[in-house]
Design a protein around this motif. Structure first.
Motif, PDB file in Angstrom:
ATOM      1  N   VAL A 918     -11.868   4.824   3.096  1.00 48.87           N
ATOM      2  CA  VAL A 918     -10.643   5.413   3.632  1.00 48.87           C
ATOM      3  C   VAL A 918     -11.009   6.744   4.269  1.00 48.87           C
ATOM      4  O   VAL A 918     -11.456   7.687   3.595  1.00 48.87           O
ATOM      5  CB  VAL A 918      -9.587   5.599   2.536  1.00 48.87           C
ATOM      6  N   LEU A 919     -10.838   6.826   5.585  1.00 44.51           N
ATOM      7  CA  LEU A 919     -11.174   8.025   6.351  1.00 44.51           C
ATOM      8  C   LEU A 919      -9.878   8.672   6.805  1.00 44.51           C
ATOM      9  O   LEU A 919      -9.224   8.199   7.744  1.00 44.51           O
ATOM     10  CB  LEU A 919     -12.054   7.662   7.543  1.00 44.51           C
ATOM     11  N   SER A 920      -9.506   9.720   6.130  1.00 50.40           N
ATOM     12  CA  SER A 920      -8.285  10.446   6.461  1.00 50.40           C
ATOM     13  C   SER A 920      -8.686  11.650   7.317  1.00 50.40           C
ATOM     14  O   SER A 920      -8.994  12.726   6.806  1.00 50.40           O
ATOM     15  CB  SER A 920      -7.580  10.905   5.178  1.00 50.40           C
ATOM     16  N   TRP A 921      -8.685  11.452   8.629  1.00 52.05           N
ATOM     17  CA  TRP A 921      -9.255  12.443   9.546  1.00 52.05           C
ATOM     18  C   TRP A 921      -8.209  12.925  10.539  1.00 52.05           C
ATOM     19  O   TRP A 921      -7.249  12.212  10.867  1.00 52.05           O
ATOM     20  CB  TRP A 921     -10.407  11.827  10.336  1.00 52.05           C
ATOM     21  N   LEU A 922      -8.457  14.140  11.058  1.00 53.00           N
ATOM     22  CA  LEU A 922      -7.682  14.592  12.197  1.00 53.00           C
ATOM     23  C   LEU A 922      -8.030  13.733  13.407  1.00 53.00           C
ATOM     24  O   LEU A 922      -9.174  13.298  13.569  1.00 53.00           O
ATOM     25  CB  LEU A 922      -7.979  16.061  12.516  1.00 53.00           C
ATOM     26  N   SER A 923      -7.060  13.505  14.259  1.00 53.26           N
ATOM     27  CA  SER A 923      -7.307  12.670  15.434  1.00 53.26           C
ATOM     28  C   SER A 923      -7.934  13.453  16.577  1.00 53.26           C
ATOM     29  O   SER A 923      -8.566  12.870  17.458  1.00 53.26           O
ATOM     30  CB  SER A 923      -6.001  12.036  15.917  1.00 53.26           C
TER      31      SER A 923
END
Length: 970
Positions: A918-923
């Motif tokens: 799960v990569l919870s990153w800024l776009s």
């Protein structure tokens, strides 16, 4: 005031600049260093890479487009075209080939760039495509009699008193026909018993046992390469290759075409027994007698004369190689207005006898001696000094290294680390390996061009960095070192024999007591002491003694030594040792390591004289010589602290000294300091040269910044983090005509902050995100609550690696207890990590400003998913003591990250999955980041210079200093 030189600055596959009308002139004008040129070095100083034309059809449009991108986007200064692979088209050296090559030259000329003639299709040089090329043995087909020869030995065990009668059936030229006794070591000539017409040998064996007939013949090996030991053979290779280029582009030689480059010739071919037909005639011409009775020494101990015989045979062998291939090419290049460079294969073999012959001698006749830093796990760095010392000994300005080939997708910081080490050890032209025309079929990573996402952002800055190094160091001047080290090639010759147990590729024989690579490493990398290898020939021919020093007398590179080291020297020429003794008598300190000289390379009759001289030096009442039986950092430090306290450059107070280089240009000093270690260091540096009335500046090759240097109590403190470097330059050499108002390559410094709470297993904070295959993650891991750890990770090209395991025991982090994290990144290349305001880790890297986020996965070992919560996420750009916030999220309303849920109390909860990471990153990358920040200075106080463009306040000897207003423990 200034004596001027006109420079022909080529790189190994290029040179950096060229003024052809006076390519080899000694004196023509060149201005002093200009700060404006240092900030933005012009085209002549740029590095020029190998450009593989690999395994595809080359087209005119793609050729021109790629070359323009290399120059205008990547910041290269031209190219050296390397045809490669069986799929390469058009046909090598065909009209179509030269038509495309002409387009490349035209394009380079229009861009103001330069080219180097790579002399082979594939490599090594010498076959015209047989290896790593078309597979066609073109040179062998054209000149079968001029290919590599091999020395073969046939032996017959004899019966005492019997008559030996045999037809020898030779396949090549008879080089030696002798009888040898394995017990008594006696050797007898048998030519008088041999009928050349019938090839029949008839000889009555003496009555004692132990006799063998030994037949040595020089045969055609079958290897498709040119006979490197034959000037005649190499002249044929030049006519087929170099002359073909010259016939097509005569007006470009000395203009756009500035050098020729050979690649990886070696003598380990022919099973390490490379020979040539006229070896005996060459021997007689030089020494006045036939070598036939000496041939058994090539394989066997022949008694007290073994060391002498091997030195005669192997030294001629090395000379023929150096003169046959390197000198023949260099002479041709000089006659055609260009420079000659290239490198030997397997330079890192400590016993070079059957590989390079004599690595220093390989560079003797070249305009630019060279080396190859290729692959990981090879200790080439311990041999940079051999090649740069070759240039020093024979008064050459330029030293080349082909670098990075087959090292894989190494991190950007390693590009800098390798370059800094090379330039502090005397390299002044780094040839990047490589750019690939067909980047979908790269054989030897890395691919160093704008198309590679791993490097394209950094390449322009890195090439400007190399250009600045070239600008300051690739020019005539003299190297300064207090220490001379005898190159122990005579010991290597004496200990070597053919068909040794290590195999020909690894040099065959590991000569006992060989320690010179270790001593070199200890001096330069551990003790901060520079030195120059002296070749035995140079000691005899170019060195004199006076005024308490040993002097290397060259028109440009004159050096003056107060210490002489003899590393692992067992065999030495008496004339060398007598000159060293003369220097010792005048006060020069002498250090022996590992083993003591006991044999003369000049002959066994001088062995006792050698022992007597060594005994006198070791047992004298005054200026007693030193013997370090086991060289280590500690044992050598103790000796050099005693015998060499008054050093050219002294480092005090740091964790480790820096590597450095000191040159004198036009009578003024240029110092280059670099930190190639894994940790930062602050050293107080003292320069021995008197500096009353002399002012200096610090020039930062990473950014182009230039600022005054202030001395305190005769020295200055300098802080360098890993992979940082700096010049200290006498202001008399500097024309300050701009710089501060010019663009400077300062990268942003920034800080990432968040509050974290681990619910299960770990929390992963990601930053410098360039895509799913390229990013950093700092994992705060409590999967074992009794052993909490910080585990920095890096994803590079899709492959993950753990960079470290940092113990966080002592209650720093616990499950269910929030903690504060702050990662401070200096100039995108050095990261300090704080937990609850405690510094827990610092490391170098390529931390480009970019997106941030979180990564949570499933831990199969524990059968659980990773769960963590985050709050108050901020990114601040740092400039001196100031900061500017460019991103902040407190999750009171929305979630700017791609995954996770906001909890009722305003945290972002991110949970891993069994099926995916799960990569919870800024776009997007936060905006508003300035990439050309100029930090402010503080005035007053006792300062240490760092390379952030700032001074760092020293806070005494307690190991704490202040950076950006924060205390940092060192």
């Amino acid at each position: 005031m200034y004596r001027y030189f006109r420079l022909a600055l080529l790189t190994c596959v290029s040179l950096l600049a060229l003024i052809p009308s006076s390519l080899f002139a000694d004196e023509t004008p060149t201005p002093p260093y200009e700060t404006k040129e240092f900030v933005r070095p012009s085209m002549p100083w740029r590095p020029i890479p190998l450009w593989f034309w690999n395994n595809t059809q080359i087209t005119a449009s793609a050729l021109e487009q790629q070359l323009q991108q290399m120059v205008e986007t990547d910041g290269y200064g031209g190219c050296a075209i390397l045809p490669f692979g069986q799929g390469f088209r058009p046909e090598y050296l065909s009209d179509s080939y030269f038509s495309l090559y002409s387009l490349a030259i035209d394009k380079a000329r229009s861009l103001g760039a330069h080219m180097s003639i790579y002399d082979e299709y594939g490599f090594p040089s010498g076959s015209m495509g047989a290896i790593n090329g078309s597979g066609v043995t073109t040179f062998k087909n054209n000149h079968p009699e001029f290919t590599i020869k091999r020395l073969d030995k046939i032996e017959y065990r004899l019966t005492a008193g019997a008559t030996f009668e045999r037809t020898l059936s030779l396949q090549g030229k008879l080089m030696s026909l002798v009888a040898r006794n394995s017990k008594t070591k006696e050797i007898l000539p048998l030519r008088d018993y041999y009928d050349e017409e019938t090839q029949k040998l008839t000889w009555t064996v003496p009555q004692e046992s132990g006799w063998f007939v030994m037949v040595c013949q020089c045969v055609v090996d079958g290897d498709p390469n040119v006979d490197y030991l034959s000037q005649e053979a190499v002249s044929h290779f030049i006519r087929d290759t170099h002359e073909a280029y010259y016939s097509h582009f005569p007006n470009d030689f000395g203009q756009t075409v500035v050098s020729t480059f050979f690649d990886e010739p070696t003598m380990y071919r022919a099973n390490g027994r490379m020979w040539t037909n006229d070896f005996n005639e060459q021997f007689e011409r030089r020494y006045g007698f036939s070598p036939e009775l000496l041939y058994p020494a090539l394989w066997y101990d022949i008694g007290p004369s073994t060391a002498w015989a091997r030195n005669l045979l192997f030294s001629l062998h090395s000379t023929l190689y150096s003169e046959g291939f390197m000198k023949t090419i260099s002479d041709w290049a000089g006659q055609h207005g260009i420079l000659a460079t290239g490198h030997q294969d397997q330079e890192e073999i400590a016993n070079p006898t059957s590989v390079a012959g004599d690595l220093m001698l390989v560079g003797k006749h070249l305009s630019m001696p060279g080396i190859d830093k290729i692959g990981n796990g090879r200790n080439t760095e311990d041999f940079y000094k051999v090649v740069s010392s070759s240039a020093n000994c024979w008064d050459k300005t330029y030293v080349m290294s082909e670098t990075f080939g087959a090292m894989g997708n190494i991190p950007v910081e390693q590009l800098y680390q390798v370059a800094i080490e090379q330039y502090t050890k005397g390299i002044n032209h780094l040839i990047p390996h490589a750019v690939w025309y067909n980047d979908r079929d790269v054989t030897f990573l890395p691919e160093l061009s704008w198309r590679n996402n791993l490097y394209n952002k950094e390449l322009p800055a890195f090439n400007r960095f190399l250009s600045r190094l070239n600008y300051l160091l690739a020019r005539p001047g003299r190297h300064v070192a207090d220490v001379a080290m005898l190159y122990p090639i005579q010991t290597q010759y004496a200990g070597h024999y053919l068909d040794g147990p290590k195999g020909y590729y690894e040099g065959g024989v590991e000569v006992p007591g060989t320690d010179y690579p270790l001593v070199s490493h200890l001096l330069t990398d551990d003790l901060g002491i520079d030195f120059t290898y002296l070749h035995p020939e140079v000691v005899d021919d170019r060195c004199t003694v006076s005024g308490g020093q040993l002097h290397l007398n060259n028109p440009v590179n004159s050096e003056h030594f107060s210490v002489v080291v003899l590393p692992g020297v067992k065999v030495i020429s008496l004339t060398n040792l007598q000159k060293i003794e003369q220097a010792w008598q005048e006060g020069v300190r002498v250090v022996f390591t590992t083993q003591l000289p006991e044999q003369a390379a000049d002959g066994a009759e001088y062995d006792e004289a050698v022992k007597a001289i060594v005994d006198r030096m070791l047992n004298a009442d005054a200026n007693k010589a030193y013997f370090v039986a086991t060289p280590t950092e500690e044992t050598l430090a103790a000796v050099f602290d005693e015998c060499h306290a008054d050093r050219d450059v002294t480092f005090e107070g740091g964790r480790h000294p820096f590597n450095y280089l000191h040159k004198v240009v036009e009578g003024h000093d240029v110092y280059f300091f670099g930190n190639i270690d894994a940790t930062s260091a602050t050293n107080t540096i003292h320069l021995r040269q008197p500096h009353n009335g002399t002012s200096f500046s610090l020039l930062n090759p990473h950014t182009g910044a230039c600022r005054p240097l202030e001395f305190t109590d005769g020295g200055f403190a300098l802080t360098l983090r890993p992979n940082q470097s700096v010049f200290v330059v006498d202001n008399a050499l500097l024309l300050n005509n701009g710089g501060s108002e010019e663009p400077i390559d300062t990268k942003p410094s920034y800080a990432i902050e968040t509050r974290a709470n681990i619910e299960q297993l770990s929390a992963g904070l990601c930053f410098s995100i360039a895509g799913e295959g390229n990013y950093y993650m700092w994992q705060f891991n409590v999967s074992n609550p009794s052993q909490p750890r910080l585990r920095p990770h890096r994803w590079l090209g899709g492959s993950a690696s753990v960079l470290g395991e940092i113990d966080l025991s002592g209650g720093i982090i616990k499950v269910g207890e929030p903690f504060d994290v702050r990662i401070e990144v200096e100039e995108e290349s050095y990261a300090r990590t704080y937990i609850n305001n405690v510094l827990v880790d610092e490391r170098s890297g390529s931390f480009a400003f970019g997106r941030i986020g979180f990564r949570q996965a499933h831990d199969d070992a524990y059968g659980k998913t990773e769960i963590a919560l985050f709050d108050d996420v901020a990114i601040n750009v740092l400039s001196g003591d100031a900061s500017r916030q460019v991103f902040y999220a407190d999750f009171t309303t929305d979630n700017p990250f791609s995954e996770g849920i906001i909890t009722g109390d305003g945290w972002l909860r991110v949970e891993g999955s069994m099926n995916r990471d799960v990569l919870s990153w800024l776009s997007e990358v936060p905006t508003g980041v300035a990439h050309t920040l100029v930090p402010s200075y503080r005035e007053g106080g006792n300062y240490s210079y760092s390379l952030l463009g700032q001074r760092t306040t020293n806070c005494g000897a307690n190991g704490i200093f202040v950076v950006n207003g924060k205390k940092v423990i060192k």
